[in-house]
Motif scaffolding. Structure first.
Motif, PDB file in Angstrom:
ATOM      1  N   ASN B  21      44.749  78.544 -16.346  1.00 49.90           N
ATOM      2  CA  ASN B  21      45.807  78.736 -17.353  1.00 49.90           C
ATOM      3  C   ASN B  21      45.682  80.114 -18.011  1.00 49.90           C
ATOM      4  OD1 ASN B  21      48.075  77.538 -18.896  1.00 49.90           O
ATOM      5  ND2 ASN B  21      46.690  77.791 -20.605  1.00 49.90           N
ATOM      6  N   TYR B  25      48.464  83.419 -17.521  1.00 50.14           N
ATOM      7  CA  TYR B  25      49.160  84.173 -18.570  1.00 50.14           C
ATOM      8  C   TYR B  25      48.710  85.630 -18.637  1.00 50.14           C
ATOM      9  CZ  TYR B  25      51.660  80.048 -19.947  1.00 50.14           C
ATOM     10  OH  TYR B  25      52.509  78.975 -19.928  1.00 50.14           O
ATOM     11  N   ILE B 109      58.477  83.919 -22.289  1.00 46.47           N
ATOM     12  CA  ILE B 109      57.109  84.052 -22.799  1.00 46.47           C
ATOM     13  C   ILE B 109      56.293  84.904 -21.834  1.00 46.47           C
ATOM     14  CG2 ILE B 109      54.959  82.795 -23.237  1.00 46.47           C
ATOM     15  CD1 ILE B 109      56.794  80.388 -24.081  1.00 46.47           C
ATOM     16  N   LEU B 125      46.383  86.904 -27.318  1.00 44.25           N
ATOM     17  CA  LEU B 125      47.359  85.806 -27.426  1.00 44.25           C
ATOM     18  C   LEU B 125      47.047  84.721 -26.405  1.00 44.25           C
ATOM     19  CD1 LEU B 125      50.671  87.850 -27.878  1.00 44.25           C
ATOM     20  CD2 LEU B 125      49.555  86.433 -29.609  1.00 44.25           C
ATOM     21  N   ARG B 128      43.856  82.779 -27.687  1.00 44.21           N
ATOM     22  CA  ARG B 128      44.024  81.955 -28.887  1.00 44.21           C
ATOM     23  C   ARG B 128      45.203  80.974 -28.787  1.00 44.21           C
ATOM     24  NH1 ARG B 128      41.565  79.634 -33.226  1.00 44.21           N
ATOM     25  NH2 ARG B 128      42.990  79.391 -34.946  1.00 44.21           N
ATOM     26  N   ASP B 129      46.383  81.496 -28.503  1.00 40.17           N
ATOM     27  CA  ASP B 129      47.570  80.652 -28.614  1.00 40.17           C
ATOM     28  C   ASP B 129      47.902  79.898 -27.326  1.00 40.17           C
ATOM     29  OD1 ASP B 129      48.067  81.213 -31.308  1.00 40.17           O
ATOM     30  OD2 ASP B 129      48.976  83.125 -30.788  1.00 40.17           O
ATOM     31  N   LEU B 130      47.407  80.378 -26.205  1.00 40.61           N
ATOM     32  CA  LEU B 130      47.700  79.680 -24.951  1.00 40.61           C
ATOM     33  C   LEU B 130      46.490  78.926 -24.418  1.00 40.61           C
ATOM     34  CD1 LEU B 130      49.805  82.575 -23.422  1.00 40.61           C
ATOM     35  CD2 LEU B 130      50.667  80.419 -24.336  1.00 40.61           C
ATOM     36  N   ASN B 131      45.295  79.272 -24.869  1.00 42.52           N
ATOM     37  CA  ASN B 131      44.099  78.564 -24.402  1.00 42.52           C
ATOM     38  C   ASN B 131      43.254  77.976 -25.534  1.00 42.52           C
ATOM     39  OD1 ASN B 131      44.721  79.347 -21.706  1.00 42.52           O
ATOM     40  ND2 ASN B 131      42.563  79.200 -21.209  1.00 42.52           N
ATOM     41  N   ASP B 132      43.802  78.065 -26.753  1.00 39.82           N
ATOM     42  CA  ASP B 132      43.208  77.360 -27.903  1.00 39.82           C
ATOM     43  C   ASP B 132      41.728  77.674 -28.174  1.00 39.82           C
ATOM     44  OD1 ASP B 132      45.676  75.943 -28.143  1.00 39.82           O
ATOM     45  OD2 ASP B 132      45.004  74.613 -26.544  1.00 39.82           O
ATOM     46  N   TYR B 135      38.186  81.439 -33.166  1.00 38.03           N
ATOM     47  CA  TYR B 135      37.967  82.854 -33.486  1.00 38.03           C
ATOM     48  C   TYR B 135      36.588  83.303 -32.987  1.00 38.03           C
ATOM     49  CZ  TYR B 135      41.794  82.552 -36.958  1.00 38.03           C
ATOM     50  OH  TYR B 135      42.997  82.396 -37.588  1.00 38.03           O
ATOM     51  N   LEU B 153      44.755  89.651 -33.717  1.00 35.81           N
ATOM     52  CA  LEU B 153      45.608  88.506 -33.380  1.00 35.81           C
ATOM     53  C   LEU B 153      46.919  88.556 -34.160  1.00 35.81           C
ATOM     54  CD1 LEU B 153      45.899  85.776 -31.891  1.00 35.81           C
ATOM     55  CD2 LEU B 153      44.811  84.702 -33.864  1.00 35.81           C
ATOM     56  N   HIS B 154      46.822  88.903 -35.432  1.00 37.60           N
ATOM     57  CA  HIS B 154      48.045  88.958 -36.222  1.00 37.60           C
ATOM     58  C   HIS B 154      48.976  90.067 -35.722  1.00 37.60           C
ATOM     59  CE1 HIS B 154      50.855  88.400 -39.413  1.00 37.60           C
ATOM     60  NE2 HIS B 154      50.776  89.681 -39.720  1.00 37.60           N
ATOM     61  N   ARG B 157      50.623  88.858 -32.584  1.00 40.36           N
ATOM     62  CA  ARG B 157      51.688  87.877 -32.824  1.00 40.36           C
ATOM     63  C   ARG B 157      52.953  88.559 -33.348  1.00 40.36           C
ATOM     64  NH1 ARG B 157      47.956  83.292 -35.789  1.00 40.36           N
ATOM     65  NH2 ARG B 157      47.363  82.113 -33.926  1.00 40.36           N
ATOM     66  N   PHE B 160      54.571  90.203 -30.415  1.00 35.67           N
ATOM     67  CA  PHE B 160      55.205  89.191 -29.561  1.00 35.67           C
ATOM     68  C   PHE B 160      56.541  88.756 -30.172  1.00 35.67           C
ATOM     69  CE2 PHE B 160      56.077  84.758 -28.520  1.00 35.67           C
ATOM     70  CZ  PHE B 160      56.063  84.803 -27.134  1.00 35.67           C
TER      71      PHE B 160
END
Lengths: 60, 186
Positions: B21, B25, B109, B125, B128-132, B135, B153-154, B157, B160
Motif C-alpha cells: 500500500n 502511493y 488522489i 502523506l 501518515r495519512d495512507l499508512n497510518d 509520528y 506533515l502540515h 497536507r 495536497f
C-alpha cells in the motif's frame, strides 16, 4: 491570534495535539473568524478525501 | 535453515499488504509498486542480520521502501498518466454511481500525489495519512525529529489540499461530500 497562526495549527488541532490553552485560543478565533472557519472546513474535507483512499493490495 | 525460511515467509506474509500500500502511493502505477515491494523485501532479506529490533520490523521495512523509492526515482523518473481501469474500488461499495465517484477520487488522489506535490510531501502523506504510521515511527523512517515530522506533515497536507482544488478535483470534492455521510459542513 493571527489567521496565519491559526491555519498553521490546523493539523495539530485536528489531531488533538495542542495544549488546552492554545486549543481554546483557536476555538475562540474560529468562532470570530468566518474565513478561518471556512478554511478549516475545506482542510478537513481534503483530509477526509485523502484518508478515504483505497487500501491497495498486490494483485494475486 | 528451514526455520529461517519459514520465519521469513511469515514476515513477508504479515507485512506484504502494508508495504505494498505504501509502495503503491509512492509509485506511478501497480507495476512500479510491485517492483518496489519486491525490491524492499529482497533488501530486507539480504540485511536481516543487521536488523537490531531498535525499531519495529514494520518501521524498518518502511525505511527500506522509502529509501529504495528515493534511489529508484533518481535512476528512472518519468511522468506517465494513469489508467482508471487499474484502480480497485472499495469492496463493500455497491452503488454504481458511488463506485464511479470513488474511482475518480482515487485517481485524483494518486494524480496529485504523483505530479503535484514534492517527493518529500508525498512520502510523509503516504506514511501518515495512507499508512497510518505514528509520528514517532515516521521520525524513525525519515530520520528527522518528531517536531519536524509534524511541521512537514502540515505543509504537505496544505499542499495536497491546494492542488486537489487546482487540479480540477474541486467538483469531485463537492460531489464526493454529497455521497459521504454528510461530510461537507459549509
Amino acid at each position: 491570534m493571527k489567521c496565519s497562526t491559526v491555519r498553521n495549527q490546523f493539523s495539530r488541532y485536528l489531531e488533538n495535539d495542542l495544549d488546552a490553552a492554545t486549543r481554546q485560543k483557536i476555538d475562540q478565533h474560529l468562532e470570530d473568524c468566518a474565513e478561518c472557519e471556512k478554511e478549516l472546513t475545506i482542510f478537513i474535507n481534503s483530509m477526509r478525501i485523502l484518508r478515504a483512499a483505497v487500501k491497495v493490495r498486490p494483485e494475486k | 535453515m528451514a526455520t529461517t525460511a519459514r520465519v521469513w515467509e511469515d514476515i513477508v506474509e504479515e507485512n506484504r499488504d502494508y508495504v505494498y500500500n505504501l509502495a503503491y502511493y509512492l509509485s506511478r502505477d501497480r507495476y512500479a509498486a510491485d517492483d518496489l515491494t519486491q525490491e524492499t523485501f529482497l533488501k530486507a532479506f539480504e540485511n536481516l542480520a543487521s536488523f537490531r529490533e531498535e525499531s519495529s520490523l514494520r518501521t524498518w521495512l518502511c525505511s527500506i521502501a522509502v529509501n529504495t523509492y528515493k534511489m529508484s526515482r533518481r535512476r528512472n523518473y518519468k511522468h506517465k498518466s494513469m489508467c482508471l481501469e487499474v484502480m480497485t474500488p472499495p469492496e463493500k461499495t455497491i452503488d454504481p454511481e458511488r463506485i464511479i465517484i470513488r474511482k475518480e477520487l482515487q485517481w485524483c488522489i494518486h494524480h496529485v500525489l504523483q505530479h503535484h506535490v514534492s517527493r518529500d510531501y508525498k512520502i510523509i502523506l503516504a506514511l501518515r495519512d495512507l499508512n497510518d504510521m505514528s509520528y514517532e515511527e515516521i521520525a524513525e523512517v525519515l530520520d528527522i525529529s518528531v517536531s519536524a515530522v509534524k511541521s512537514r506533515l502540515h505543509r504537505a497536507r496544505m499542499a495536497f489540499r491546494k492542488h486537489l482544488e487546482k487540479s480540477g478535483c474541486a467538483k469531485l470534492m463537492k460531489d464526493y461530500t454529497c455521497y459521504c455521510e454528510g461530510v461537507m459542513l459549509a
